[in-house]
Design a protein around this motif. Structure first.
Motif, short mmCIF file in Angstrom:
data_model
loop_
_atom_site.label_atom_id
_atom_site.label_comp_id
_atom_site.label_asym_id
_atom_site.label_seq_id
_atom_site.Cartn_x
_atom_site.Cartn_y
_atom_site.Cartn_z
N ASP A 32 -5.42 -4.75 -9.13
CA ASP A 32 -5.20 -5.59 -7.96
C ASP A 32 -6.23 -5.25 -6.88
O ASP A 32 -6.38 -4.09 -6.49
N ALA A 33 -6.92 -6.29 -6.42
CA ALA A 33 -8.00 -6.08 -5.45
C ALA A 33 -7.49 -5.50 -4.13
O ALA A 33 -8.22 -4.80 -3.43
N ARG A 34 -6.22 -5.76 -3.82
CA ARG A 34 -5.68 -5.27 -2.53
C ARG A 34 -5.67 -3.76 -2.45
O ARG A 34 -5.71 -3.16 -1.39
N ASN A 83 0.84 -1.21 0.00
CA ASN A 83 0.00 0.00 0.00
C ASN A 83 0.87 1.25 0.00
O ASN A 83 0.61 2.20 -0.74
N SER A 84 1.92 1.23 0.84
CA SER A 84 2.78 2.40 0.97
C SER A 84 3.46 2.71 -0.35
O SER A 84 3.55 3.87 -0.77
N LEU A 85 3.96 1.68 -1.04
CA LEU A 85 4.65 1.90 -2.31
C LEU A 85 3.69 2.51 -3.32
O LEU A 85 4.04 3.47 -4.04
N VAL A 86 2.46 1.99 -3.35
CA VAL A 86 1.49 2.51 -4.31
C VAL A 86 1.16 3.97 -3.97
O VAL A 86 1.08 4.82 -4.87
N GLN A 87 1.01 4.26 -2.68
CA GLN A 87 0.72 5.65 -2.28
C GLN A 87 1.86 6.59 -2.66
O GLN A 87 1.65 7.69 -3.16
N VAL A 88 3.09 6.14 -2.42
CA VAL A 88 4.25 6.97 -2.77
C VAL A 88 4.34 7.12 -4.29
O VAL A 88 4.61 8.22 -4.81
#
Lengths: 101, 185
Positions: free
Chosen positions: A90-92, A5-10
């Motif tokens: 990606d569902a996550r 999640n953090s990588l996607v947010q960044v």
């Protein structure tokens, strides 16, 4: 790099303006990621050649030390673009506001 | 446990935290970043970042950096210590040629004291059935000396410095055999 999640947010925050200089704390606020997570991630991105870093020009600032900035490389833009594309399917990461970036 | 939680949530603790993080954030942050290795750019980066923020934000920023230092700075420091230890070992290995028994003995005696040195040397040679000053022992002595120095070099900064100095001396005296003092165990 492990997709979290953090990588996607960044990635979202960085790809919002891929050509800009990004500052550590400002980036952590925009991405909504804590410094303790962001800084190690930035180090990994630097190691993998996704980013380059530099220091503010000391002659243009007063009363404080120069800050370190981060800029995306072409490789970084491609990689983070791929991260975002994969995250959309990606569902996550459904809870995240993944735009069309 | 309850007492600990009470202590952490008391007004006094809150006041102390406000004083420490609120009025001396630069000082506290500078202390925190000392966890990073000396040449790590994060030291300067975090301090520079602090002065870009408003006074209220600084308080939270410094508190947040506790986590950064713990999860990034501490592992960096550990890696840096391990790397520098390996570097010293490699340097010592590379820089010690065969110094000859007298120099080797004297060097080890400087590090361990004469009794301990004699004990270690005797055990090694005794196992091989040789006399202490047998020329066949030179290679063994060099290896042994190197091992002793390394063993000592991991115990602290002063010891590492001492081992490096000793290694240098070994190197110098090993290169010029005519200057070797005739010290015998």
């Amino acid at each position: 790099m492990r997709k979290t999640n953090s990588l996607v947010q960044v990635a979202l925050a960085l790809m919002d303006d891929p050509a800009a200089k990004h500052w550590g704390y400002e980036l952590s606020k925009r991405a909504g990621v804590r410094s303790g997570v962001l800084y190690p991630m930035l180090t990994r991105m630097l190691d993998q050649g996704w980013m380059v870093d530099g220091w503010e020009d000391a002659s243009t600032i007063q009363g404080r030390p120069p800050r370190r900035y981060y800029e995306l490389t072409e490789k970084g833009k491609l990689e983070l673009g791929a991260v975002l594309r994969e995250a959309r399917s990606d569902a996550r990461f459904r809870g995240l506001q993944l735009g069309l970036a | 446990m309850t007492e600990l939680i009470e202590a952490m949530t008391s007004w006094r603790s809150l006041g102390l935290a406000l004083i420490v993080f609120g009025f001396a954030p630069g000082f506290v942050l500078r202390l925190l970043v000392l966890v990073y290795p000396k040449d790590d750019p994060r030291r300067t980066e975090l301090v520079a970042q602090l002065y870009e923020l408003s006074r209220l934000e600084r308080l939270l920023f410094v508190a947040e950096q506790l986590e950064t230092v713990l999860f990034e700075g501490f592992p960096h420091r550990v890696r840096s210590v391990l790397r520098s230890r390996d570097r010293v070992r490699t340097q010592v290995k590379r820089r010690i040629p065969d110094p000859g028994l007298p120099v080797a003995y004297r060097t080890v005696a400087e590090l361990f004291g004469p009794d301990e040195t004699l004990r270690r040397f005797s055990v090694m040679f005794g196992l091989r059935g040789r006399a202490v000053d047998d020329p066949a022992n030179h290679y063994l002595v060099t290896t042994l000396t190197s091992a002793f120095i390394q063993e000592k070099s991991v115990e602290g900064r002063f010891r590492r410095w001492h081992a490096r100095r000793t290694a240098r001396r070994l190197l110098i005296e090993g290169i010029r055999p005519e200057t070797r003092p005739d010290v015998r165990p």
